[in-house]
Design a protein around this motif. Sequence first.
Motif, PDB file in Angstrom:
ATOM      1  N   HIS A 473       0.593  -0.863   0.115  1.00 28.03           N
ATOM      2  CA  HIS A 473      -0.445  -0.211  -0.321  1.00 28.03           C
ATOM      3  C   HIS A 473       0.348   1.365   0.129  1.00 28.03           C
ATOM      4  O   HIS A 473       1.498   1.719   0.320  1.00 28.03           O
ATOM      5  N   LEU A 474       1.365   1.816  -1.207  1.00 32.27           N
ATOM      6  CA  LEU A 474       1.213   3.356  -1.542  1.00 32.27           C
ATOM      7  C   LEU A 474       0.815   4.608  -0.739  1.00 32.27           C
ATOM      8  O   LEU A 474      -0.234   4.584  -1.141  1.00 32.27           O
ATOM      9  N   ILE A 475       1.401   5.087   0.585  1.00 28.77           N
ATOM     10  CA  ILE A 475       1.152   6.282   1.185  1.00 28.77           C
ATOM     11  C   ILE A 475       0.899   7.373   0.354  1.00 28.77           C
ATOM     12  O   ILE A 475       2.050   7.908   0.220  1.00 28.77           O
ATOM     13  N   ASP A 476      -0.229   8.208  -0.570  1.00 30.29           N
ATOM     14  CA  ASP A 476       0.324   9.198  -1.238  1.00 30.29           C
ATOM     15  C   ASP A 476       0.860  10.300  -0.452  1.00 30.29           C
ATOM     16  O   ASP A 476       0.255  10.381   0.719  1.00 30.29           O
ATOM     17  N   ILE A 477       2.068  10.923  -0.839  1.00 24.82           N
ATOM     18  CA  ILE A 477       2.312  12.335  -0.840  1.00 24.82           C
ATOM     19  C   ILE A 477       1.995  13.404  -1.380  1.00 24.82           C
ATOM     20  O   ILE A 477       1.835  12.819  -2.921  1.00 24.82           O
ATOM     21  N   ASN A 478       2.401  14.634  -1.492  1.00 18.55           N
ATOM     22  CA  ASN A 478       2.007  16.200  -2.670  1.00 18.55           C
ATOM     23  C   ASN A 478       3.477  15.702  -3.295  1.00 18.55           C
ATOM     24  O   ASN A 478       4.213  16.686  -3.482  1.00 18.55           O
ATOM     25  N   ASP A 479       3.281  15.480  -3.960  1.00 23.25           N
ATOM     26  CA  ASP A 479       4.548  14.931  -5.195  1.00 23.25           C
ATOM     27  C   ASP A 479       3.813  15.979  -7.048  1.00 23.25           C
ATOM     28  O   ASP A 479       4.774  15.508  -7.365  1.00 23.25           O
ATOM     29  N   ASN A 480       3.251  16.145  -6.959  1.00 24.69           N
ATOM     30  CA  ASN A 480       2.165  16.701  -8.581  1.00 24.69           C
ATOM     31  C   ASN A 480       1.538  17.832  -7.486  1.00 24.69           C
ATOM     32  O   ASN A 480       1.139  18.513  -6.807  1.00 24.69           O
ATOM     33  N   VAL A 481       1.438  18.695  -8.844  1.00 29.23           N
ATOM     34  CA  VAL A 481       1.436  20.042  -8.399  1.00 29.23           C
ATOM     35  C   VAL A 481       0.165  19.536  -9.922  1.00 29.23           C
ATOM     36  O   VAL A 481       0.229  19.008 -11.567  1.00 29.23           O
ATOM     37  N   PRO A 482      -0.056  20.818  -9.741  1.00 21.94           N
ATOM     38  CA  PRO A 482      -2.057  21.155 -10.489  1.00 21.94           C
ATOM     39  C   PRO A 482      -1.926  21.283 -12.124  1.00 21.94           C
ATOM     40  O   PRO A 482      -0.844  22.225 -12.352  1.00 21.94           O
ATOM     41  N   LYS A 483      -2.083  20.871 -12.611  1.00 24.41           N
ATOM     42  CA  LYS A 483      -2.458  21.026 -14.288  1.00 24.41           C
ATOM     43  C   LYS A 483      -3.444  21.160 -14.620  1.00 24.41           C
ATOM     44  O   LYS A 483      -3.944  20.471 -14.854  1.00 24.41           O
ATOM     45  N   LEU A 484      -3.076  22.003 -16.073  1.00 23.80           N
ATOM     46  CA  LEU A 484      -4.173  22.479 -16.891  1.00 23.80           C
ATOM     47  C   LEU A 484      -4.439  21.304 -17.509  1.00 23.80           C
ATOM     48  O   LEU A 484      -3.985  20.406 -18.179  1.00 23.80           O
ATOM     49  N   ASP A 485      -5.912  21.029 -18.080  1.00 28.35           N
ATOM     50  CA  ASP A 485      -6.387  19.412 -19.033  1.00 28.35           C
ATOM     51  C   ASP A 485      -5.360  20.211 -21.214  1.00 28.35           C
ATOM     52  O   ASP A 485      -5.443  19.633 -21.018  1.00 28.35           O
ATOM     53  N   VAL A 486      -6.212  21.167 -20.889  1.00 28.17           N
ATOM     54  CA  VAL A 486      -5.713  21.830 -21.965  1.00 28.17           C
ATOM     55  C   VAL A 486      -4.927  23.290 -21.550  1.00 28.17           C
ATOM     56  O   VAL A 486      -5.133  24.375 -20.987  1.00 28.17           O
ATOM     57  N   ASN A 487      -4.484  23.671 -22.877  1.00 29.22           N
ATOM     58  CA  ASN A 487      -3.451  24.678 -22.703  1.00 29.22           C
ATOM     59  C   ASN A 487      -4.291  25.715 -23.692  1.00 29.22           C
ATOM     60  O   ASN A 487      -3.275  26.732 -24.278  1.00 29.22           O
ATOM     61  N   TYR A 488      -5.554  25.572 -24.615  1.00 29.14           N
ATOM     62  CA  TYR A 488      -5.544  26.904 -25.475  1.00 29.14           C
ATOM     63  C   TYR A 488      -7.368  26.551 -24.942  1.00 29.14           C
ATOM     64  O   TYR A 488      -8.133  25.705 -25.274  1.00 29.14           O
ATOM     65  N   VAL A 489      -8.225  28.123 -25.538  1.00 29.37           N
ATOM     66  CA  VAL A 489      -9.763  27.677 -25.132  1.00 29.37           C
ATOM     67  C   VAL A 489     -10.059  28.683 -26.641  1.00 29.37           C
ATOM     68  O   VAL A 489      -8.939  29.292 -26.882  1.00 29.37           O
ATOM     69  N   ASP A 490     -11.280  28.511 -26.693  1.00 30.22           N
ATOM     70  CA  ASP A 490     -12.003  29.576 -27.713  1.00 30.22           C
ATOM     71  C   ASP A 490     -12.646  30.376 -26.564  1.00 30.22           C
ATOM     72  O   ASP A 490     -13.863  30.402 -26.178  1.00 30.22           O
ATOM     73  N   VAL A 491     -12.790  31.118 -27.174  1.00 28.85           N
ATOM     74  CA  VAL A 491     -13.891  32.623 -26.509  1.00 28.85           C
ATOM     75  C   VAL A 491     -14.274  33.608 -27.572  1.00 28.85           C
ATOM     76  O   VAL A 491     -13.929  34.185 -28.729  1.00 28.85           O
ATOM     77  N   CYS A 492     -16.057  33.683 -27.331  1.00 30.54           N
ATOM     78  CA  CYS A 492     -16.964  33.976 -28.531  1.00 30.54           C
ATOM     79  C   CYS A 492     -17.018  35.729 -28.146  1.00 30.54           C
ATOM     80  O   CYS A 492     -17.071  36.271 -27.014  1.00 30.54           O
ATOM     81  N   LEU A 493     -16.629  35.883 -29.680  1.00 30.20           N
ATOM     82  CA  LEU A 493     -17.307  37.595 -29.210  1.00 30.20           C
ATOM     83  C   LEU A 493     -18.880  37.799 -28.726  1.00 30.20           C
ATOM     84  O   LEU A 493     -19.348  37.545 -29.564  1.00 30.20           O
ATOM     85  N   SER A 494     -19.222  38.112 -27.767  1.00 28.96           N
ATOM     86  CA  SER A 494     -20.031  38.490 -27.650  1.00 28.96           C
ATOM     87  C   SER A 494     -20.488  40.195 -26.432  1.00 28.96           C
ATOM     88  O   SER A 494     -19.884  39.413 -26.105  1.00 28.96           O
ATOM     89  N   ASP A 495     -22.045  40.081 -26.133  1.00 35.47           N
ATOM     90  CA  ASP A 495     -22.124  40.910 -24.884  1.00 35.47           C
ATOM     91  C   ASP A 495     -22.723  40.634 -24.355  1.00 35.47           C
ATOM     92  O   ASP A 495     -22.076  41.250 -22.423  1.00 35.47           O
TER      93      ASP A 495
END
Length: 800
Positions: A473-495
């Motif tokens: 049983h491997l006891i977890d330690i905080n050895d990873n930082v969170p990462k974005l799932d994707v590095n690009y997004v689309d944003v629509c022009l709208s009011d």
Amino acid sequence: MLLLTLLIVFVTSSTCSEIQSRQKRAWIIDSYEIEEGHPGPFPYKLGQVGIDRKYQVFFDLYGQGIDEEPKGVFTINKNTGEIFVQRPVDYEEQKVLKLSFEAKKTHDLSIDTRLGVEILIRDINDNPPLFEKPLYEVTVDEDLSQGSHIHTVVAYDRDQKGTPNSTFHYAIKSVSPQSPNIEFFIKNTGALSFKGCLDHEVASKHTLLIEAIDHGEVVQLSSSTTVIINVEDGNNHLPVITGQTGSGKVKENESGVSPLRLHVTDHDVFQSKAWRVEYTILGNEKGYFNIETDRKTNDGILTVVKSLDFEEEATKELKISVKNEAPYFSCEVKSRPTMGLWNVDVTKKQSSGGNIHYNATTVIIEVVDVNEPPEFTVTVKEASLPENTQIGTWVEKVTAVDQDTSAARDFIYKVGDDPEGWMEIDADTGDITTIKMLDRESPHVVNGFYTLILHAMDKGQPPMTGTATLQIHLIDINDNVPKLDVNYVDVCLSDSHTPTEISATDPDGDPFGGPFQFELLGDIKGKWKLDPSYGFTAGLVRDSSVYAGLYTLKVKVSDQQGEYGIYSLNTTVCSCSVVRNCRSRNIGTFTGEGAIGIILASLVLLLLVLLAAVSFSCKEEFDNWETIPDNFLVGQINHSNVEKPGTDCKVPNIFTAPDGQKPNYLSKTQDQDDRRSHIIWKGIDEALINNHTEVFWREYWSMYENRDLKYHKRHQVLDKSLRSLIQLKLCSLQETVDDLPDYEPYIYAEEGDLDIVSDLDRICFSDGPISNLCENLGPEFEPLASICMLPQLQNQEHKL
């Protein structure tokens, strides 16, 4: 007779024929009787019908025996009325004959008198009793008790019921073969039985001749039938074990083998229940053995069904008894009284006991020692260890033993399966230590457990191996930082401020993973914000002051313990009136040749946009800037017969002013702040938003006439302007997809044909104004862009 006379007088006194016919009457005179089967001689007189008349008549007979069946039995003298019998009759066919007598006047043949005549037939004993079958055959068991019903025979007599002619009795006339130990008898009902004892060995079949005799007074008639009684052999002989074959040896830990076979003899009938045997094993309390009967030979096959252990017991002693399927039976006649059943001594037993002794034998089974694998004291063991534990850390110890008495009991420990290669085991002691850093996020760690397979291998011939499992049983330690799932997004022009979702993941488990805290870094005030900013997903919101274009945002994502990562998020702002994705068209709704044509047309238009942006020509150069048409960027296709286009392209100097002179503002010593470039870009941006192509080129050119703007600022504005123009044309292409023409594609290769290679070259861009262009256009653009040799554009720019 008086009545008859009055009737005749009344009939003859009438003068009207109609009245005579209405007053006719039919009378039955006294009955006559004849005996069936009368021997004759024929004809003989039966009687005479007479009528007292003063006038002459003649007589007629009609009905059964005359003109109806049985025909030809009687005749009548027409003048005297005498009735004669012409032949014998059969009682069984007709018991009474009914006739009509008529007396007719001779002068007009009118009927004077009509009478009915009945002639009875008297039965004689002319039918013997007959059996239903000429032959009966039955089978009985040898152990059938005396007095038991064997079978019933049935006979019938056609003579008149209730008379001695139809009454009969049964009698056994003969029995074959004769035996002093049995006597058969038959009841009045035809039920057949016996006294004494049946013996298959003395007579396997008895044949009885049975008669049915009637009780006729004049003569007695009879008939016979045959009854065959088959005696099925009973178990009056016990089976005896006569020997055995086989080695009598079995290897330890071996099952499903037969070490020996027992043989028996039995004098009862072959393959009968009395001959077939069953075996019983005594001393088999732990169920190591089973014995079955070979149905063809009656042999007993001893089989090992549970593996034996040499170290526990080297030999097994078994006692095996045998008996028949049918119960044992014997019968002996003691006396034969004249009345009733005989006195017999009967023995009938199924189980052992009493005075029946079933045959048995003792067998010895020898257990042969073989090399057995070592056995772990604990086959499944668990241990706990934090991930990223230092190399050389002790994990657990396993222990195995080998019960063999030979030199094969020496063994060593080995690691059988270690997918990540994290562990090693001491071959002598079984101590397990780490040889690599452990990682809970490994794909071989399932639900927090890492499985290690261990072996203990002895030195026997052949070597044997025992197996155990260690679950770490491997006891977890905080050895990873969170990462974005994707590095690009689309944003629509709208009011409306519609958030665009961005999400993150962290392979660490709770409490070292999500939910996360999202944060935007840099100068984003009044432009971008996050709502919500906490959870596994955040919402990116664009302010209305942010125009269409490409933006790079810095996003900081922190886990529950504060560990974080900073990432660049490429954001494309565009019009989403047609499709949601700003960078690529959704062509899923087009199928077949139309879809292929739309794809190729789109790629060609993209190429033309680039051609317009860098203002070059193949085979033909534009000498004057003013000659470029306004609709050039909409897209045109020029004919080319070159199979490998692009190799002969000439790239002009795009930095030539409309009057043919080079601008004098390209000095790299010029200096200016970011505000000037922002003002110029704003003008270009407004031109693009309003789709003013001419304004775009004017603003684009004025950027170079501004001598105060540094060279690298001009470089950035060029890059940004060119990319925005291309993005704008892509969006307009999406909106007018229905108006696009269809093009027949040139097939370079069929799908799945790996032997045909496209002649298009592949291009690799270096850093420059359009270095990031193909990232958003997809891999299909690179071969097409190679036609124009775009690296020349960058080289020309640096030369200027």
